[in-house]
Design a protein around this motif. Structure first.
Motif, PDB file in Angstrom:
ATOM      1  N   GLY A 170       1.479  -8.943  -1.057  1.00 30.38           N
ATOM      2  CA  GLY A 170       0.562  -8.754  -2.168  1.00 30.38           C
ATOM      3  C   GLY A 170      -0.326  -7.569  -1.835  1.00 30.38           C
ATOM      4  O   GLY A 170      -0.244  -7.003  -0.747  1.00 30.38           O
ATOM      5  N   CYS A 171      -1.184  -7.189  -2.764  1.00 33.69           N
ATOM      6  CA  CYS A 171      -2.029  -6.008  -2.560  1.00 33.69           C
ATOM      7  C   CYS A 171      -3.256  -6.127  -3.443  1.00 33.69           C
ATOM      8  O   CYS A 171      -3.150  -6.562  -4.597  1.00 33.69           O
ATOM      9  N   LEU A 172      -4.409  -5.728  -2.897  1.00 31.10           N
ATOM     10  CA  LEU A 172      -5.644  -5.789  -3.686  1.00 31.10           C
ATOM     11  C   LEU A 172      -5.569  -4.889  -4.919  1.00 31.10           C
ATOM     12  O   LEU A 172      -6.312  -5.098  -5.878  1.00 31.10           O
ATOM     13  N   SER A 173      -4.684  -3.902  -4.900  1.00 27.44           N
ATOM     14  CA  SER A 173      -4.551  -2.982  -6.030  1.00 27.44           C
ATOM     15  C   SER A 173      -3.467  -3.405  -7.018  1.00 27.44           C
ATOM     16  O   SER A 173      -3.199  -2.684  -7.981  1.00 27.44           O
ATOM     17  N   GLN A 188       2.659  -0.919   7.991  1.00 22.19           N
ATOM     18  CA  GLN A 188       3.470  -0.089   7.094  1.00 22.19           C
ATOM     19  C   GLN A 188       2.973  -0.175   5.659  1.00 22.19           C
ATOM     20  O   GLN A 188       3.003   0.818   4.920  1.00 22.19           O
ATOM     21  N   HIS A 189       2.484  -1.347   5.237  1.00 24.08           N
ATOM     22  CA  HIS A 189       1.920  -1.487   3.888  1.00 24.08           C
ATOM     23  C   HIS A 189       0.723  -0.547   3.719  1.00 24.08           C
ATOM     24  O   HIS A 189       0.635   0.176   2.720  1.00 24.08           O
ATOM     25  N   GLU A 190      -0.175  -0.553   4.710  1.00 21.95           N
ATOM     26  CA  GLU A 190      -1.379   0.292   4.599  1.00 21.95           C
ATOM     27  C   GLU A 190      -1.013   1.771   4.694  1.00 21.95           C
ATOM     28  O   GLU A 190      -1.561   2.600   3.967  1.00 21.95           O
ATOM     29  N   TYR A 191      -0.076   2.091   5.594  1.00 28.02           N
ATOM     30  CA  TYR A 191       0.340   3.490   5.732  1.00 28.02           C
ATOM     31  C   TYR A 191       0.908   4.003   4.411  1.00 28.02           C
ATOM     32  O   TYR A 191       0.630   5.134   3.999  1.00 28.02           O
ATOM     33  N   ASP A 192       1.721   3.186   3.739  1.00 29.09           N
ATOM     34  CA  ASP A 192       2.313   3.585   2.459  1.00 29.09           C
ATOM     35  C   ASP A 192       1.252   4.011   1.449  1.00 29.09           C
ATOM     36  O   ASP A 192       1.468   4.943   0.669  1.00 29.09           O
ATOM     37  N   HIS A 193       0.102   3.311   1.448  1.00 32.65           N
ATOM     38  CA  HIS A 193      -0.961   3.671   0.498  1.00 32.65           C
ATOM     39  C   HIS A 193      -1.335   5.143   0.633  1.00 32.65           C
ATOM     40  O   HIS A 193      -1.646   5.802  -0.367  1.00 32.65           O
ATOM     41  N   LEU A 194      -1.318   5.653   1.867  1.00 37.67           N
ATOM     42  CA  LEU A 194      -1.757   7.036   2.092  1.00 37.67           C
ATOM     43  C   LEU A 194      -0.784   8.039   1.488  1.00 37.67           C
ATOM     44  O   LEU A 194      -1.143   9.196   1.259  1.00 37.67           O
ATOM     45  N   ASN A 221      -8.009   5.388  -0.116  1.00 36.13           N
ATOM     46  CA  ASN A 221      -7.796   5.761  -1.520  1.00 36.13           C
ATOM     47  C   ASN A 221      -7.872   4.556  -2.461  1.00 36.13           C
ATOM     48  O   ASN A 221      -8.027   4.723  -3.666  1.00 36.13           O
ATOM     49  N   GLN A 222      -7.821   3.345  -1.910  1.00 38.31           N
ATOM     50  CA  GLN A 222      -8.018   2.171  -2.773  1.00 38.31           C
ATOM     51  C   GLN A 222      -9.462   2.060  -3.264  1.00 38.31           C
ATOM     52  O   GLN A 222      -9.719   1.359  -4.241  1.00 38.31           O
ATOM     53  N   ILE A 223     -10.397   2.725  -2.558  1.00 37.80           N
ATOM     54  CA  ILE A 223     -11.776   2.757  -3.070  1.00 37.80           C
ATOM     55  C   ILE A 223     -12.157   4.187  -3.477  1.00 37.80           C
ATOM     56  O   ILE A 223     -13.335   4.535  -3.503  1.00 37.80           O
TER      57      ILE A 223
HETATM   58 NI    NI Z   1      -2.248  -2.776  -0.500  1.00 38.54          NI
END
Ligand code: NI
Length: 191
Positions: free
Chosen positions: A101-104, A143-149, A53-55
């Motif tokens: 940090g996060c690319l978004s 967990q950071h990536e899972y949270d994005h979902l 979803n980041q892209i």
């Molecule tokens: Ni992120």
């Protein structure tokens, strides 16, 4: 394959819960193209991971890869992993205060409590079911990536707002100490 624009915090696609991928479609050209675009975009931006979803793809999959990453020099390596329809089970109550940090999320970093011992279950890009334990700092990345979902970005989980800092301030004043914290975590948990 192509490098996509990374959506920024507040975008409605980032804020929404992403939908499960139909397992029968994992090997389709469309889903394989999503995966290749995610890998290309993650690598181009020096991300440690990227969620679909980041892209702008509102489905439950992400990629993770950590090599010699200039954005995150203290991170232990993680081989390229494609993760579809993941589930996470927490195997310990122990947490680590992870400076993320996060690319978004442009410019800003902050402290988030993450569990340090988890079991992850998911489908890989061949549609094969996978399950493994992830420990230490790598568990934080998962967990950071899972949270994005689920539409959750790291600032939503920051409990101490005074921990927010810019990337350049982090590098000048905090990175050396935080690298020691990560090293201690990895010595205890092995990743
Ligand atoms: Ni992120």
């Amino acid at each position: 394959m192509s490098i996509k624009q990374v959506l920024q915090i507040g975008h409605p696609v980032l804020a929404a819960r992403a939908a499960e991928v139909d397992v029968d479609r994992i090997r389709s050209a469309e889903v394989q193209c999503w995966i290749d675009d995610m890998i290309d975009t993650m690598r181009d931006a020096n991300g440690a991971g990227i969620a679909a979803n980041q892209i702008g793809i509102p489905y439950r999959l992400f990629t993770i890869e950590v090599g010699n990453n200039p954005r995150y020099p203290y991170k232990p390596p993680i081989p390229l992993t494609v993760v579809i329809n993941p589930e996470i089970e927490f195997l310990s109550d122990e947490t680590f205060s992870s400076n993320e940090g996060c690319l978004s999320v442009p410019q800003i970093r902050g402290r988030v409590d993450r569990y340090v011992h988890i079991r992850v279950s998911y489908y890989d890009r061949n549609g094969e079911g996978q399950s493994s334990e992830v420990k230490g700092y790598s568990a934080c990345t998962w967990q950071h990536e899972y949270d994005h979902l689920d539409g959750i970005l790291f600032p939503h989980r920051v409990t101490d707002p005074t921990s927010f800092c810019s990337w350049s301030v982090f590098q000048e004043y905090q990175q050396a100490e935080f690298s020691d914290e990560v090293r201690n975590l990895v010595e205890k948990w092995g990743a």
